[in-house]
Design an enzyme around this catalytic site. Structure first.
Site, mmCIF file in Angstrom:
data_model
loop_
_atom_site.group_PDB
_atom_site.id
_atom_site.type_symbol
_atom_site.label_atom_id
_atom_site.label_comp_id
_atom_site.label_asym_id
_atom_site.label_seq_id
_atom_site.Cartn_x
_atom_site.Cartn_y
_atom_site.Cartn_z
ATOM 1 N N ILE A 129 47.029 -8.942 7.353
ATOM 2 C CA ILE A 129 47.316 -10.079 6.487
ATOM 3 C C ILE A 129 47.018 -9.710 5.039
ATOM 4 O O ILE A 129 45.886 -9.342 4.696
ATOM 5 C CB ILE A 129 46.479 -11.310 6.887
ATOM 6 N N ASP A 130 48.044 -9.797 4.205
ATOM 7 C CA ASP A 130 47.889 -9.557 2.762
ATOM 8 C C ASP A 130 47.844 -10.907 2.056
ATOM 9 O O ASP A 130 48.651 -11.791 2.351
ATOM 10 C CB ASP A 130 49.065 -8.746 2.226
ATOM 11 N N TYR A 131 46.929 -11.040 1.113
ATOM 12 C CA TYR A 131 46.851 -12.305 0.390
ATOM 13 C C TYR A 131 46.577 -12.085 -1.086
ATOM 14 O O TYR A 131 46.066 -11.047 -1.505
ATOM 15 C CB TYR A 131 45.755 -13.209 0.985
#
Length: 253
Positions: A129-131
């Protein structure tokens, strides 16, 4: 209690090793096989390889490159990049990867993740997950190599991912990527207490104190780093490193 892990995270482009800053400003580092041989000598327990172009270019994962890495690699490794169907996972596992990280496809097709978990087991499937934080400081999930906002709140999304049965979350801060300015401790802490599955934090490590701090102050089971293990000195000369056993004990205790 899970054993705390310190994991080099290596980025692939055209089967070469690269580094990025905030998912941009790509710099070629060298041959991944050479890096693997050095990490073998340093007795690293685990590696992560992420192909940064496969999803954007809609290409198949680099099976031959993964097979070449597996041939030299003494430790288990996770591969991510462009994975969107069960047959790809099967081929990657046959090529030598132990875990498969899935990012964009997890957002687009949650049923694919459920199916993958049922076939290969939760321990094999990792959701990456990239945020990035918006103007209001709220964490928003991005896909397509950090190029597309999903408009989903990070804390809500990680709970949705946990419900799919995956074995682990690889959490990566786009804002901190390659900066070597420290992890996003506050957000990592919030995520790691929001779910019961293992979380590996990535993005921002610059020194051993950064590793120690995130392990001490959050509930993550692992920390991943790229630049810290690739670069040395203010001019960022390429010199692959990894903590020795005594340093590791100091970091994780």
């Amino acid at each position: 209690m899970s054993l705390k892990r310190i994991i080099p995270c290596l980025l692939l482009r055209d089967s070469g090793l690269v580094k990025t800053v905030k998912f941009k400003k790509t710099t070629y580092i060298g041959d991944p096989i050479n890096a693997v041989k050095i990490f073998n000598e340093k007795e690293v327990d685990e590696l992560i390889f992420l192909d940064i172009d496969a999803t954007r270019n809609k290409t198949e994962p680099p099976y031959q490159a993964i097979q070449d890495i597996a041939t030299e690699c003494f430790m288990p490794f996770c591969y991510g990049g462009g994975v969107n169907n069960v047959e790809q996972i099967r081929k990657l596992l046959a090529s030598g990867a132990e875990k498969i990280a899935i990012n964009t496809a997890a957002f687009k097709d949650p049923n694919f993740i459920r199916n993958a978990v049922s076939i290969f087991g939760s321990s094999t499937i990792v959701v990456s997950i990239d945020y990035k934080k918006n103007l209001f400081g709220k964490p928003v999930v991005y896909v397509n190599g950090g190029r597309t906002s999903t408009k989903k709140n990070l804390l809500n999304y990680v709970k949705e991912i946990e419900m799919l049965g995956v074995g682990e979350i690889l959490l990566n801060s786009i804002d901190r990527d390659g900066t070597m300015e420290g992890y996003d401790i506050g957000m990592i802490k919030d995520v790691s207490v929001s779910v019961e599955i293992p979380v590996v934090a990535c993005g921002g490590a610059g020194n051993m104190d950064d590793l120690k701090q995130v392990l001490a102050q959050t509930e993550v089971t692992g920390v991943a780093a790229g630049s810290m293990f690739i670069y040395q000195g203010k001019k960022r000369g390429v010199l692959i490193s990894y903590p020795n056993q005594e340093e590791i004990k100091n970091i994780i205790n």
